[in-house]
Enzyme design. Structure first.
Site, PDB file in Angstrom:
ATOM      1  N   GLU A  52      -5.907  -2.368  -0.306  1.00 43.04           N
ATOM      2  CA  GLU A  52      -4.782  -1.430  -0.398  1.00 43.04           C
ATOM      3  C   GLU A  52      -5.273   0.016  -0.348  1.00 43.04           C
ATOM      4  O   GLU A  52      -4.662   0.866   0.301  1.00 43.04           O
ATOM      5  CB  GLU A  52      -3.968  -1.682  -1.676  1.00 43.04           C
ATOM      6  N   GLU A  84       0.791  -1.230   0.000  1.00 44.05           N
ATOM      7  CA  GLU A  84       0.000   0.000   0.000  1.00 44.05           C
ATOM      8  C   GLU A  84       0.824   1.281   0.000  1.00 44.05           C
ATOM      9  O   GLU A  84       0.433   2.244   0.654  1.00 44.05           O
ATOM     10  CB  GLU A  84      -0.948  -0.011   1.192  1.00 44.05           C
TER      11      GLU A  84
HETATM   12 ZN    ZN Z   1      -2.625  -4.435   4.277  1.00 42.82          ZN
END
Ligand code: ZN
Ligand code: NAG
Ligand code: NAG
Ligand code: NAG
Ligand code: NAG
Length: 899
Positions: free
Chosen positions: A324, A290
């Site tokens: 994400e 992310e």
């Molecule tokens: Zn995660």
């Protein structure tokens, strides 16, 4: 070279944590990766310069900065008091600078460094990844800073609470594309030391943690783009040229806008950045990462090929993107202070990923699937005495290895389950209100879990929610102690009790809990077909009588616990299932099966009672209960498919699944349409897989015919993408050498990763043991089976009942080769050991395993050490289970199929 001497004797306590005396403001970083290797050293390298500014908050004459595997060519104390000495401390990954005088509180200082690092193919920090496209080898320079690898890219204060602003400049070959967290700003072509280069300067980032930084540069990458008008956010999806041209990124682009829209509303905070880049990397070790504004993905998790991918692949793409993007706020904008609370970050993103993906695909019923994909998955692990609590003490998670260990099923799946329970008992509106005030209050800074509980408590007060005690006291019991309870409701006496649920009845917990393994349990329940509105809390209220019909607790499994009942109530529930099963919510139908099978394993109910939960499946058509039953029956297959129980079990399951097979045949007009509902598409696969496996002739003819058609016309694979895994496997099992050879040639030709992996596991389904042996031998030759796939092929062969002993013999014979190739640091090596021993359930097998362990004990088992121990323990438990249950199970199956 100032940073190589370690001659000065200074006592520095070997602390792995920074001292908090210095706090960074910003970093100004220029990186120049060389995409061809140095002919002299054989190394790929990058050079870098970094100016960092930090503030002194506590007087000190010692500067500690994280630095790992970097060589310094210059180090300059712009405005710093004179340097006495500097050195690297590799154990703690520090660059240490000792000064002649102390730095002054509240003053700002700058440090300038020039350094060189290796652009290795080690998947950590700034690294190199190679892949082939159209027969040409290509190189990508990319990054994975999370959790502790930023220090391998530039010197920095590499802890999540040390947030700063990053000014990034990348120098790269002209014609390549460079990406980072910020939007590309100035791009100029220039020459450095006579080399023509492009210099891309990025807009400064927001104030953020080092682990969220990302840098990617790649030749031949292209993207598709859209502008989300409502947010003024530019959305781009990046991938290999051919993948983009085949439309494989379109789905990701289509769902990203709605998902960002959803989270903006849910969090009540606009998306914090002006762009969202997502890139599919051809060779990426993790699922996805992310990084703020530049999310990186494994190809199979971002790309969806409308021609060959299944709806399972599509769901994966939607939920992983949602996970994400959820982090862009929870995790990135507001960040947990330390890695001991990874569960809160990952559990939260996992929970809301279902909400975000559901917004993009409202017809899929995604929110229910958390039960199968997370709750059941983690129940299995969390019911063992080897489990661990969600949260640990901050000072117990120090070493990089300890930090990595935090990212397990407990953190993700139990975290998600527990937060879903919290949102349910507070109500979503109150939960979201507390969440909003938490995110607004801590934006661009760091928190501990208690901060979230505090803001939720304020929302509880503001809304007059009645709870037995404050949020933090309820949650601590779920977070600080491991495991989960089983609630037992005796409807004849009205007595309700709870107990720590342990799968193995002979095991006992040695770790003490401050809460004595008692939980505060919110119970939603149903009485005689009516859902009751109130929640009752199990340590507060008791008394539950069945009354006229039956009681069902944990409606929709909003609570993280199992439920057991007195025999009379179980019988009433069975009567309901067998008459009008829809009265019981579909999630609870799935749960009754799963609870009963697991309570039987724990010897809290009888095994026939568990088997009785499957009887009604002959009229069930929904995916969730079927999947739940098949997951549990898988254990029966593993334990019993090489015994006399096999045939009666096959006959029984065949009887159950035949109506389901015909149901889908009818729904799809003789297999010519794709079912409308997402979960029907899943259950159609179950119907075909199990009908063919248990010998329904019509099913076997069908899959064989489809596969023949493909063999006759290899250019045109008309097999429905959702069904391919099941069809390939069944055709392979029914067929012989010709089918196998064809499957093999298609596997070698496949260009879409998901298609290749479907064929690869199907090749292990053949019933021809000579072919299975040949397939196993291919794993020794990387021209036949790539090294990264070898252990997974062996595991697939072992999962075939006819291949089990072949795979075990093969692993033992080739042990030296296996161990040197995969033994160290390979995660799949451990799963291979678990795979080849999964069926072990006889004293003879235990004996073989013991001998194997003794023979190789001296050399060790590398990354499979724990797996070998668990295999021994599991084999012993399986032997016990078989001895206790086999006869009873045989009798039960016989009684069901004889008439
Ligand atoms: Zn995660
Ligand atoms: C960052 O460094 C570059 C040159 O190395 C310089 O031009 C720029 O002004 C610096 N930016 C900041 C914010 O210090
Ligand atoms: C630091 O690196 C830059 C860019 O590579 C270079 O121009 C400069 O001369 C280096 N300084 C030292 C002292 O090595
Ligand atoms: C850094 O220095 C060490 C020791 O001299 C050397 O082995 C290594 O190759 C160097 N790394 C780079 C990237 O130059
Ligand atoms: C830099 O050079 C590349 C390749 O020669 C060219 O494609 C690009 O347009 C140039 N960029 C600028 C800003 O001049």
């Amino acid at each position: 070279i100032p940073c190589t001497t370690n001659m000065i004797l200074v006592f520095i306590p070997l602390s792995y944590r920074l001292s908090n005396a210095l706090v960074p403001d910003y970093y100004n970083i220029t990186l120049w990766p060389r995409l061809s290797c140095d002919p002299n050293t054989g190394l790929y390298i990058f050079t870098g310069q970094c100016t960092m500014e930090f503030e002194c908050v506590k007087e000190t004459n010692l500067i500690l900065i994280h630095s790992n595997k970097l060589n310094y060519t210059k180090l300059d104390n712009m405005h710093i008091a004179s340097i006495k000495s500097t050195w690297l401390q590799p154990e703690t990954q520090y660059l240490v600078i000792q000064l002649n005088s102390k730095l002054t509180q509240k003053h700002k200082y700058q440090l300038y460094t020039n350094f060189t690092g290796e652009l290795a193919d080690d998947l950590a920090g700034f690294y190199r990844s190679e892949y082939e496209e159209d027969g040409i080898r290509k190189i990508v320079a990319t990054s994975q800073m999370h959790p502790t690898h930023a220090r391998k890219t530039f010197p920095c204060f590499d802890e999540p609470a040390m947030k700063a602003v990053f000014y990034i400049t990348l120098i790269h070959p002209p014609g390549t594309v460079a990406l980072s967290n910020g939007m590309e700003g100035d791009i100029v072509n220039t020459t450095i030391d006579g080399v023509a280069v492009t210099k891309t300067k990025f807009e400064p980032t927001k104030k953020m943690s080092t682990y969220l930084l990302a840098i990617v540069l790649q030749a031949m990458t292209i993207f598709i783009m859209s502008l989300l008008i409502t947010l003024c956010v530019q959305i781009r999806i990046w991938a290999r040229r051919t993948a983009i041209e085949q439309g494989q990124a379109n789905y990701a682009l289509n769902v990203t806008g709605p998902i960002l829209d959803f989270f903006q509303l849910y969090y009540n905070i606009s998306y914090p950045l002006n762009k969202s880049d997502q890139i599919a990397l051809p060779d990426f070790y993790f699922g996805a990462m992310e990084n703020w504004g530049l999310v990186t993905y494994r190809e199979t998790n971002l790309l969806y090929d409308p021609v060959t991918s299944s709806n399972r692949n599509k769901e994966t793409t939607a939920t992983i993107i949602a996970h994400e993007l959820a982090h862009m706020w929870f995790g990135n904008l507001v960040t947990l202070r330390w890695w001991n609370e990874v569960w809160l970050n990952e559990g939260f993103a996992s929970y809301v990923s279902y909400l975000g993906a559901d917004h993009a695909e409202p017809a899929w019923n995604l929110k229910d699937l958390i039960i199968l994909d997370d709750v059941h998955r983690v129940f299995a692990v969390d019911a063992l005495t080897s489990s661990h609590p969600l949260s640990s003490k901050e000072d117990s998670i120090i070493l990089p290895g300890q930090i990595s260990e935090q990212f397990d099923a407990i953190s993700y799946s139990k975290g998600a389950a527990v937060l879903r329970m919290l949102s349910d008992f507070l109500s979503e509106q109150v939960f979201v209100q507390g969440l909003n005030s938490y995110l607004k209050h801590f934006a661009y800074s760091n928190t501990v879990g208690d901060d979230l509980w505090h803001h939720l408590q304020m929302a509880v007060k503001a809304n007059n929610v009645s709870l037995p005690c404050p949020v933090c006291e309820i949650m601590n019991r779920w977070v600080i102690q491991m495991g989960f309870p089983v609630v037992t409701i005796d409807t004849s006496t009205g007595k309700v009790s709870q107990k720590h649920f342990l799968l193995d009845p002979e095991s006992s917990v040695t770790v003490e809990s401050p809460y004595k393994y008692e939980w505060l349990i919110p119970v939603r329940w149903m009485k005689s077909g009516e859902v009751q509105r109130d929640i009752w809390w199990l340590m507060e209220k008791e008394g539950m009588r069945r009354g006229s019909v039956w009681v069902l607790a944990n409606i929709n499994i909003t609570g993280y616990y199992r439920v057991n009942y007195d025999h009379g109530n179980w019988e009433s529930l069975f009567a309901q299932l067998n008459s009008e099963h829809q009265v019981i919510p579909v999630i609870n139908r799935a749960q009754l099966v799963d609870d009963a099978f697991n309570l039987a394993r724990a010897q809290m109910v009888s095994t026939p009672l568990a088997l009785n939960t499957t009887l009604y499946l002959s009229v069930e058509t929904e995916y969730m209960p079927w999947q739940s039953a098949l997951d549990n029956l898988d254990y029966y297959y593993l334990m019993l498919d090489r015994t006399e129980v096999y045939q009666p079990m096959q006959d029984y399951i065949k009887k159950l699944v035949t109506p389901l097979f015909l149901y889908f045949k009818n729904m799809t007009s003789d297999w010519t349409h794709v079912p409308d509902r997402h979960t029907d598409q899943y259950n159609q696969v179950n119907a075909i897989r199990m009908a063919c496996r248990t010998g329904v002739t019509e099913c076997q003819n069908l899959t064989t015919r489809w596969f023949k058609q493909w063999m006759e016309n290899p250019q045109q694979n008309l097999i429905e993408p959702n069904l391919r895994s099941a069809v390939y496997c069944s055709a392979m099992a029914a067929g012989d050498e010709a089918e196998w050879e064809f499957g093999w040639s298609q596997f070698k030709k496949a260009t879409v990763a998901s298609e290749a992996s479907k064929l690869m596991s199907a090749l292990a389904c053949t019933s021809n043991t000579t072919l299975l042996e040949r397939y196993l031998s291919y794993t020794l030759n990387s021209a036949m089976i790539r090294k990264q796939d070898a252990t997974s092929v062996i595991t697939s062969v072992a999962s075939n009942r006819l291949g089990q002993s072949l795979a075990w013999d093969f692993v033992r014979e080739q042990w030296e080769y296996m161990f040197t190739q995969y033994g160290v640091g390979s995660f799949s090596f451990a799963s291979m050991i678990s795979g080849v021993t999964a069926r072990f359930s006889t004293p003879a097998e235990l004996q073989q395993l013991v001998e194997f362990e003794e023979k190789h004990r001296a050399a060790g088992f590398g990354s499979a050490t724990l797996a070998v121990e668990q295999a021994l323990e599991r084999t012993r438990a399986n032997i016990n289970w078989q001895q206790k249950n086999k006869q009873e199970i045989l009798d039960w199956f016989n009684s069901q199929t004889r008439h």
